[in-house]
Design an enzyme around this catalytic site. Structure first.
Site, PDB file in Angstrom:
ATOM      1  N   CYS A 264      63.735  87.008  -4.136  1.00 51.58           N
ATOM      2  CA  CYS A 264      63.512  87.031  -5.582  1.00 51.58           C
ATOM      3  C   CYS A 264      62.454  88.063  -5.962  1.00 51.58           C
ATOM      4  O   CYS A 264      62.273  88.356  -7.135  1.00 51.58           O
ATOM      5  CB  CYS A 264      63.117  85.653  -6.096  1.00 51.58           C
ATOM      6  SG  CYS A 264      61.500  85.167  -5.518  1.00 51.58           S
TER       7      CYS A 264
ATOM      8  N   GLU B  27      71.625  90.341 -11.340  1.00 50.57           N
ATOM      9  CA  GLU B  27      70.956  90.212 -10.044  1.00 50.57           C
ATOM     10  C   GLU B  27      72.050  90.243  -8.978  1.00 50.57           C
ATOM     11  O   GLU B  27      72.925  89.369  -8.966  1.00 50.57           O
ATOM     12  CB  GLU B  27      70.188  88.887  -9.957  1.00 50.57           C
ATOM     13  CG  GLU B  27      69.495  88.720  -8.613  1.00 50.57           C
ATOM     14  CD  GLU B  27      68.857  87.354  -8.425  1.00 50.57           C
ATOM     15  OE1 GLU B  27      69.501  86.338  -8.741  1.00 50.57           O
ATOM     16  OE2 GLU B  27      67.708  87.315  -7.957  1.00 50.57           O
TER      17      GLU B  27
HETATM   18  P1  NAD Z   1      71.650  78.810  -6.308  1.00 52.19           P
HETATM   19  O1  NAD Z   1      71.204  78.755  -7.715  1.00 52.19           O
HETATM   20  O2  NAD Z   1      73.086  79.045  -6.027  1.00 52.19           O
HETATM   21  O3  NAD Z   1      71.290  77.434  -5.551  1.00 52.19           O
HETATM   22  C1  NAD Z   1      69.983  76.887  -5.603  1.00 52.19           C
HETATM   23  C2  NAD Z   1      70.084  75.365  -5.510  1.00 52.19           C
HETATM   24  O4  NAD Z   1      70.767  74.877  -6.652  1.00 52.19           O
HETATM   25  C3  NAD Z   1      70.847  74.879  -4.292  1.00 52.19           C
HETATM   26  O5  NAD Z   1      70.173  73.784  -3.751  1.00 52.19           O
HETATM   27  C4  NAD Z   1      72.210  74.495  -4.854  1.00 52.19           C
HETATM   28  O6  NAD Z   1      72.797  73.420  -4.174  1.00 52.19           O
HETATM   29  C5  NAD Z   1      71.893  74.096  -6.294  1.00 52.19           C
HETATM   30  N1  NAD Z   1      72.969  74.449  -7.229  1.00 52.19           N
HETATM   31  C6  NAD Z   1      73.708  75.598  -7.252  1.00 52.19           C
HETATM   32  N2  NAD Z   1      74.567  75.588  -8.290  1.00 52.19           N
HETATM   33  C7  NAD Z   1      74.377  74.417  -8.946  1.00 52.19           C
HETATM   34  C8  NAD Z   1      74.962  73.828 -10.102  1.00 52.19           C
HETATM   35  N3  NAD Z   1      75.916  74.442 -10.782  1.00 52.19           N
HETATM   36  N4  NAD Z   1      74.529  72.614 -10.487  1.00 52.19           N
HETATM   37  C9  NAD Z   1      73.550  71.968  -9.811  1.00 52.19           C
HETATM   38  N5  NAD Z   1      72.952  72.489  -8.699  1.00 52.19           N
HETATM   39  C10 NAD Z   1      73.363  73.686  -8.270  1.00 52.19           C
HETATM   40  O7  NAD Z   1      70.731  79.897  -5.579  1.00 52.19           O
HETATM   41  P2  NAD Z   1      70.892  80.497  -4.111  1.00 52.19           P
HETATM   42  O8  NAD Z   1      72.031  81.440  -4.086  1.00 52.19           O
HETATM   43  O9  NAD Z   1      70.800  79.440  -3.093  1.00 52.19           O
HETATM   44  O10 NAD Z   1      69.518  81.326  -4.007  1.00 52.19           O
HETATM   45  C11 NAD Z   1      69.365  82.606  -4.509  1.00 52.19           C
HETATM   46  C12 NAD Z   1      68.784  82.611  -5.899  1.00 52.19           C
HETATM   47  O11 NAD Z   1      67.506  81.984  -5.904  1.00 52.19           O
HETATM   48  C13 NAD Z   1      68.542  84.017  -6.410  1.00 52.19           C
HETATM   49  O12 NAD Z   1      68.924  84.070  -7.752  1.00 52.19           O
HETATM   50  C14 NAD Z   1      67.050  84.199  -6.257  1.00 52.19           C
HETATM   51  O13 NAD Z   1      66.463  85.165  -7.105  1.00 52.19           O
HETATM   52  C15 NAD Z   1      66.561  82.831  -6.564  1.00 52.19           C
HETATM   53  N6  NAD Z   1      65.210  82.620  -6.054  1.00 52.19           N
HETATM   54  C16 NAD Z   1      64.201  82.635  -6.955  1.00 52.19           C
HETATM   55  C17 NAD Z   1      62.897  82.492  -6.510  1.00 52.19           C
HETATM   56  C18 NAD Z   1      61.756  82.541  -7.490  1.00 52.19           C
HETATM   57  O14 NAD Z   1      60.641  82.345  -7.069  1.00 52.19           O
HETATM   58  N7  NAD Z   1      61.984  82.791  -8.756  1.00 52.19           N
HETATM   59  C19 NAD Z   1      62.637  82.333  -5.149  1.00 52.19           C
HETATM   60  C20 NAD Z   1      63.708  82.302  -4.255  1.00 52.19           C
HETATM   61  C21 NAD Z   1      65.016  82.455  -4.732  1.00 52.19           C
END
Ligand code: NAD
Length: 482
Positions: free
Chosen positions: A284, A382
């Site tokens: 991120c 992104e």
């Molecule tokens: P994601 O949003 O797909 O998943 C994150 C979590 O949300 C997982 O546990 C997943 O099971 C859950 N989830 C996913 N879709 C959902 C939905 N529709 N309803 C309910 N829960 C749901 O993210 P990812 O692909 O695992 O991780 C990458 C993302 O995380 C990138 O966008 C990255 O920038 C972000 N990120 C942000 C930070 C920060 O500090 N801002 C840090 C690390 C990662």
């Protein structure tokens, strides 16, 4: 490394096999071969985990703060002792290089260090004689059961932004790690147990959307800590808040790095490259847009292409590798669609990562586009992979205009030798974490992770004093002795 092939849950101090019907294979991203199977916890299992956390709360919240801190000291010692093994688990399930995994685990340890200071961090405030014979004091109390929902890209560090601080401040915790990388969470549970954490204080359940929705609406959960993509973060924020919960939801990012024409390119470009391509761009804080300001554009692109060509694509376990795989084949396909789309939109492909000499796994080489403009999809979205866009800007005003037009506001950085440019940038860049001659401006654990705009939904951020405030609520007592 992991005792069982079927990932267990951890409920009420016990590792348990799930009764789930839905089971996902967990591949090693470097080989594609299945390393474990993940049962998605049933509704009953999730209810049991929340009930265990609720039951553990009264005794744990009454445990003296210095005693809770002692658990964290022991946990920290265990993390130090097992750093190589914890890093190997991250590389196995996430794909990043062993060096990157070790960096992640060290960052996780920093948060445990921070949590060890709970007796000081949790102190309140008081003022004698606010009126004649009357004193006032503010004290902090834990909020209750906290749920943590985490992404795949830092399976060790991101859970650790939440767990040590939430627990040491007296809360109990239900963790739902990413369904793509669930193994690190189980090792964290084992180490917390070994550190002497009472049963029920920390619990792990598994799953995806259904599990998350159950946690967001569960009446016995008081607070939600979420890290993931922006669309999901916005949904989590709205849904958890509508269900009366405290929420911090960290979202995605599109981080701009300004390279001014007075920057030393030989010194600066390697930082831009490692910001863009470290952790295969799945970070991120990845600098995914480099803005060449003034006359530096052509030289910047040349230098970036030269440095990108030095990256060695391969499995994270090979010490020579500097660019590991992306997390899944579908994500690689999506990234290739973005690359094809950017070419169709007129961006100039400078380094093409679509062809790599890896037969297995989900690899994509370093990809760089020049002359990207803010109307292109590749600039707006992104991508979360090893793709760097270069935007050209005439001066710092134009560069800041591009940066500030992004819907995200996690991190931004400037490379310059000029204090004047650096000052302008610090004051005008609309992002919460800024770097001056730093490629990845990640705050240390004693300061908050301060994303803005669609990179953060909530009020109190992860880590630092913000996290102490997020995981506690205040009482203000006004006293008069008659
Ligand atoms: P994601 O949003 O797909 O998943 C994150 C979590 O949300 C997982 O546990 C997943 O099971 C859950 N989830 C996913 N879709 C959902 C939905 N529709 N309803 C309910 N829960 C749901 O993210 P990812 O692909 O695992 O991780 C990458 C993302 O995380 C990138 O966008 C990255 O920038 C972000 N990120 C942000 C930070 C920060 O500090 N801002 C840090 C690390 C990662």
């Amino acid at each position: 490394m992991i005792a069982t092939k079927n990932v267990q849950s951890f409920i009420g101090g016990k590792f348990r096999d799930s009764r789930a019907r839905k089971v996902d294979p967990i591949p090693n991203p470097a080989t594609g071969e299945t390393i474990a199977s993940l049962p998605h916890s049933t509704r009953e299992e999730i209810n049991e985990a929340v009930a265990a956390a609720k039951q553990a709360f009264p005794a744990w919240s009454e445990t003296p703060v210095p005693e809770r801190a002692q658990v964290m000291f022991r946990f920290k010692a265990l993390f130090d002792k097992h750093i190589d093994e914890l890093s190997a688990i991250v590389t196995q399930e996430n794909g990043k290089t062993l060096d990157e995994s070790k960096g992640e685990v060290k960052r996780a340890i920093e948060v445990i260090d921070f949590a060890c200071g709970a007796p000081t961090l949790m102190m309140g405030q008081n003022l004698d004689q606010v009126a004649k014979g009357i004193d006032e004091e503010l004290t902090r109390f834990p909020v209750g059961v906290v749920a943590g929902i985490t992404p795949f890209n830092f399976p060790n560090m991101v859970p650790m932004w939440m767990i040590p601080v939430a627990i040491v401040t007296g809360n109990t915790f239900v963790m739902k790690p990413s369904q793509l990388t669930p193994l690190s969470a189980m090792r964290i549970a084992e180490l917390l147990e070994a550190a002497g954490l009472p049963e029920g204080v920390f619990n792990v359940v598994h799953g995806a959307n259904d599990a998350v929705n159950q946690l967001l609406t569960h009446p016995d959960i008081s607070a939600i800590s979420f890290v993931g993509s922006a669309t999901v973060a916005a949904y989590i924020y709205a849904t958890a808040a509508a269900n009366g919960k405290r929420v911090q939801a960290l979202g995605g990012a599109k981080n701009h790095i300004l390279v001014m024409d007075d920057a030393d390119l030989e010194l600066s470009a390697p930082h831009v490259i490692s910001s863009a391509f470290g952790n295969a761009g799945q970070r991120c804080l990845a600098g995914s847009v480099a803005v060449g300001v003034g006359k530096i554009g052509d030289a910047l692109v040349r230098e970036l292409a030269k440095d990108a060509a030095k990256l060695k694509v391969g499995p994270g376990t090979d010490p020579k590798t500097t660019l590991g795989p992306v997390i899944r084949g579908e994500r690689k396909t999506k990234l290739i669609e973005y690359i094809d789309g950017a070419q169709a939109e007129g961006a100039q492909l400078v380094s093409d990562g679509r062809e790599v000499d890896q037969k297995e796994g989900f690899f994509l080489g370093p990809t760089i586009f020049d002359r990207v403009t803010p109307n292109m999809k590749i600039w707006k979205d992104e991508l979360f992979g090893p793709v760097l866009s270069v935007v050209r800007a005439a001066d710092i005003d134009e560069a800041l205009k591009v940066l500030n037009a992004s819907t995200y506001g996690n991190m931004a950085s400037i490379f310059t030798g000029s204090g004047k440019y650096a000052r302008e940038f610090k004051r005008r860049a609309q992002a919460g974490m800024l770097g001056v001659n730093i490629g990845v401006a990640a705050p240390m654990a004693f300061l908050p992770f301060t994303g803005w705009k669609n990179s953060f939904f909530g009020d109190l951020h992860a880590t630092g004093q913000d996290s102490i405030r997020f995981y506690t609520r205040h009482k203000v007592v006004t006293t008069r002795w008659l």
